[in-house]
Design an enzyme around this catalytic site. Structure first.
Site, PDB file in Angstrom:
ATOM      1  CB  ALA A 160      -0.868  -0.011   1.246  1.00 49.32           C
ATOM      2  N   GLY A 184       0.933  -5.238   0.893  1.00 45.67           N
ATOM      3  CA  GLY A 184      -0.235  -5.386   0.021  1.00 45.67           C
ATOM      4  C   GLY A 184       0.122  -5.998  -1.334  1.00 45.67           C
TER       5      GLY A 184
HETATM    6  N1  CO8 Z   1       4.516   3.357  -0.570  1.00 40.29           N
HETATM    7  C1  CO8 Z   1       4.860   4.551  -1.079  1.00 40.29           C
HETATM    8  N2  CO8 Z   1       6.009   4.778  -1.745  1.00 40.29           N
HETATM    9  C2  CO8 Z   1       6.847   3.730  -1.889  1.00 40.29           C
HETATM   10  C3  CO8 Z   1       6.553   2.449  -1.383  1.00 40.29           C
HETATM   11  C4  CO8 Z   1       5.317   2.284  -0.703  1.00 40.29           C
HETATM   12  N3  CO8 Z   1       4.925   1.096  -0.231  1.00 40.29           N
HETATM   13  N4  CO8 Z   1       7.588   1.620  -1.685  1.00 40.29           N
HETATM   14  C5  CO8 Z   1       8.474   2.385  -2.354  1.00 40.29           C
HETATM   15  N5  CO8 Z   1       8.048   3.642  -2.473  1.00 40.29           N
HETATM   16  C6  CO8 Z   1       8.711   4.785  -3.096  1.00 40.29           C
HETATM   17  C7  CO8 Z   1       9.847   5.309  -2.231  1.00 40.29           C
HETATM   18  O1  CO8 Z   1       9.328   6.168  -1.233  1.00 40.29           O
HETATM   19  C8  CO8 Z   1      10.682   6.029  -3.257  1.00 40.29           C
HETATM   20  O2  CO8 Z   1      10.092   7.258  -3.536  1.00 40.29           O
HETATM   21  P1  CO8 Z   1      11.015   8.614  -3.686  1.00 40.29           P
HETATM   22  O3  CO8 Z   1      11.823   8.353  -4.920  1.00 40.29           O
HETATM   23  O4  CO8 Z   1       9.996   9.673  -3.852  1.00 40.29           O
HETATM   24  O5  CO8 Z   1      11.832   8.690  -2.456  1.00 40.29           O
HETATM   25  C9  CO8 Z   1      10.533   5.141  -4.490  1.00 40.29           C
HETATM   26  O6  CO8 Z   1       9.350   4.366  -4.289  1.00 40.29           O
HETATM   27  C10 CO8 Z   1      11.673   4.171  -4.673  1.00 40.29           C
HETATM   28  O7  CO8 Z   1      11.819   3.460  -3.463  1.00 40.29           O
HETATM   29  P2  CO8 Z   1      13.263   3.034  -2.888  1.00 40.29           P
HETATM   30  O8  CO8 Z   1      14.241   4.097  -3.162  1.00 40.29           O
HETATM   31  O9  CO8 Z   1      13.058   2.586  -1.487  1.00 40.29           O
HETATM   32  O10 CO8 Z   1      13.545   1.804  -3.879  1.00 40.29           O
HETATM   33  P3  CO8 Z   1      14.449   0.539  -3.631  1.00 40.29           P
HETATM   34  O11 CO8 Z   1      14.468  -0.177  -4.937  1.00 40.29           O
HETATM   35  O12 CO8 Z   1      15.742   0.902  -2.995  1.00 40.29           O
HETATM   36  O13 CO8 Z   1      13.645  -0.373  -2.553  1.00 40.29           O
HETATM   37  C11 CO8 Z   1      11.686  -1.466  -1.675  1.00 40.29           C
HETATM   38  C12 CO8 Z   1      12.451  -0.972  -2.927  1.00 40.29           C
HETATM   39  C13 CO8 Z   1      12.499  -2.567  -0.966  1.00 40.29           C
HETATM   40  C14 CO8 Z   1      10.393  -2.015  -2.191  1.00 40.29           C
HETATM   41  C15 CO8 Z   1      11.491  -0.308  -0.691  1.00 40.29           C
HETATM   42  O14 CO8 Z   1      10.976   0.795  -1.401  1.00 40.29           O
HETATM   43  C16 CO8 Z   1      10.518  -0.621   0.429  1.00 40.29           C
HETATM   44  O15 CO8 Z   1      10.908  -1.245   1.407  1.00 40.29           O
HETATM   45  N6  CO8 Z   1       9.254  -0.172   0.296  1.00 40.29           N
HETATM   46  C17 CO8 Z   1       8.254  -0.304   1.340  1.00 40.29           C
HETATM   47  C18 CO8 Z   1       7.797  -1.741   1.473  1.00 40.29           C
HETATM   48  C19 CO8 Z   1       6.725  -1.847   2.557  1.00 40.29           C
HETATM   49  O16 CO8 Z   1       6.951  -1.570   3.700  1.00 40.29           O
HETATM   50  N7  CO8 Z   1       5.518  -2.301   2.139  1.00 40.29           N
HETATM   51  C20 CO8 Z   1       4.418  -2.456   3.024  1.00 40.29           C
HETATM   52  C21 CO8 Z   1       3.510  -1.240   2.979  1.00 40.29           C
HETATM   53  S1  CO8 Z   1       2.174  -1.331   4.131  1.00 40.29           S
HETATM   54  C22 CO8 Z   1       1.049  -2.329   3.349  1.00 40.29           C
HETATM   55  O17 CO8 Z   1       1.226  -2.784   2.255  1.00 40.29           O
HETATM   56  C23 CO8 Z   1      -0.195  -2.608   4.120  1.00 40.29           C
HETATM   57  C24 CO8 Z   1      -1.225  -3.370   3.264  1.00 40.29           C
HETATM   58  C25 CO8 Z   1      -2.547  -3.229   3.893  1.00 40.29           C
HETATM   59  C26 CO8 Z   1      -3.723  -3.151   2.954  1.00 40.29           C
HETATM   60  C27 CO8 Z   1      -3.467  -2.672   1.565  1.00 40.29           C
HETATM   61  C28 CO8 Z   1      -4.526  -1.692   1.091  1.00 40.29           C
HETATM   62  C29 CO8 Z   1      -4.204  -1.104  -0.260  1.00 40.29           C
END
Ligand code: CO8
Length: 261
Positions: free
Chosen positions: A69, A112
């Site tokens: 998400a 998600g």
């Molecule tokens: N939400 C918003 N933005 C994100 C997310 C996310 N989940 N994941 C990545 N991004 C954005 C980053 O903020 C970044 O943006 P910016 O360039 O503006 O700073 C851009 O994408 C690139 O991200 P990274 O630089 O971190 O990219 P990497 O390739 O180094 O890493 C990862 C990729 C490992 C995927 C890393 O981005 C990460 O850990 N992301 C978060 C993963 C996470 O915690 N997911 C769980 C989210 S909570 C959830 O899913 C709850 C579900 C409940 C119900 C769902 C309803 C829809």
């Protein structure tokens, strides 16, 4: 096209009777914001109702399948905000999609995103795919079916470790614990997903829909009720032209041509 107008979900033909749904928000690792969720729901509703579409492949653009998400969109929300989203109704549309759904997981399937992949019937993972329920690390928990679907997919002790630690696992580990159907080299992901989709698209659609319905509905029923459901669906298929065609073709020693009726 301006950034605001750029659609984050692209639907295209992958092969005859096979549609591809691609989540296309690579700058945010395909995180699910309100627009993306709504576009996904619209795509699945449309493809579910299109008689020409028999199988759907779901994938993401770039390094991620879906990184979860959208955290930016959730960070300052309150419980009433989250309730008002009524996202469970959106997830229901995908969970109840009546046709075979193949997830081609090309990269990160986290939170998600892992939950979305688990809505599919078959998961093909690229070798570089990564899976996890890391919600605990940002102060929440799985909220799109993960607590239930993960435990059903891989069993209590693998699921609990993933959810309680937020650990991210690679495609081979996901394969070992039963979270994916198969793992393929990155360069072969779409080719493999397409080949499987084409193979399934050549099979009788009504019988495919009944298999999916009975398997998924039956999972939540007492065994006797699930077996009765199976029996009735099995009997019902004898009303289809495709049953006559399939058995006729076998007896005539020719290839069947299934029409979906
Ligand atoms: N939400 C918003 N933005 C994100 C997310 C996310 N989940 N994941 C990545 N991004 C954005 C980053 O903020 C970044 O943006 P910016 O360039 O503006 O700073 C851009 O994408 C690139 O991200 P990274 O630089 O971190 O990219 P990497 O390739 O180094 O890493 C990862 C990729 C490992 C995927 C890393 O981005 C990460 O850990 N992301 C978060 C993963 C996470 O915690 N997911 C769980 C989210 S909570 C959830 O899913 C709850 C579900 C409940 C119900 C769902 C309803 C829809």
């Amino acid at each position: 096209m301006t950034e605001a107008a750029k659609p984050s979900v692209i639907v295209e033909d992958l092969a005859p009777h096979v549609a591809l749904v691609r989540i296309d928000r690579p700058e945010a690792r395909n995180a699910l914001n309100a627009e993306t969720r709504a576009a996904l729901v619209e795509a699945f509703q449309r493809l579910g109702a299109d008689p020409d579409v028999r199988v759907v492949v779901l994938t993401g653009t770039g390094k991620a399948f879906v990184a979860g998400a959208d955290i930016k969109d959730m960070a300052s929300r309150t419980p009433p905000d989250m309730m008002a989203r009524r996202t469970h109704l959106q997830w229901q549309v995908i969970a109840q999609f009546p046709k075979p759904l193949i997830a081609a997981v090309n990269g990160f399937a986290l939170g998600g995103g892992c939950e979305l992949a688990m809505h599919a019937d078959i998961i093909i993972a690229a070798e570089s795919a990564r899976f996890g329920q890391p919600e605990i690390k940002i102060g929440i928990m799985p909220g799109a079916g993960g607590t239930q679907r993960l435990i059903r997919a891989v069993g209590k002790f693998k699921a609990m470790k993933l959810m309680l630690t937020g650990a991210v696992i690679d495609a081979h580990e996901a394969d070992r614990i039963g979270l994916v159907t198969e793992v393929v080299p990155d360069a072969e992901l779409m080719e493999r997903a397409k080949a499987l989709a084409v193979e399934i698209a050549g099979l009788p659609p009504v019988a495919l829909a009944e298999i999916k319905d009975v398997a998924l509905t039956g999972e939540d029923l007492p065994l006797a009720a699930a077996l009765a459901l199976e029996r009735k669906a099995f009997q019902l298929l004898f009303s289809t032209e495709d049953q006559k065609e399939g058995m006729g073709a076998f007896l005539d020693k020719r290839s069947p041509d299934f029409k979906g009726r």
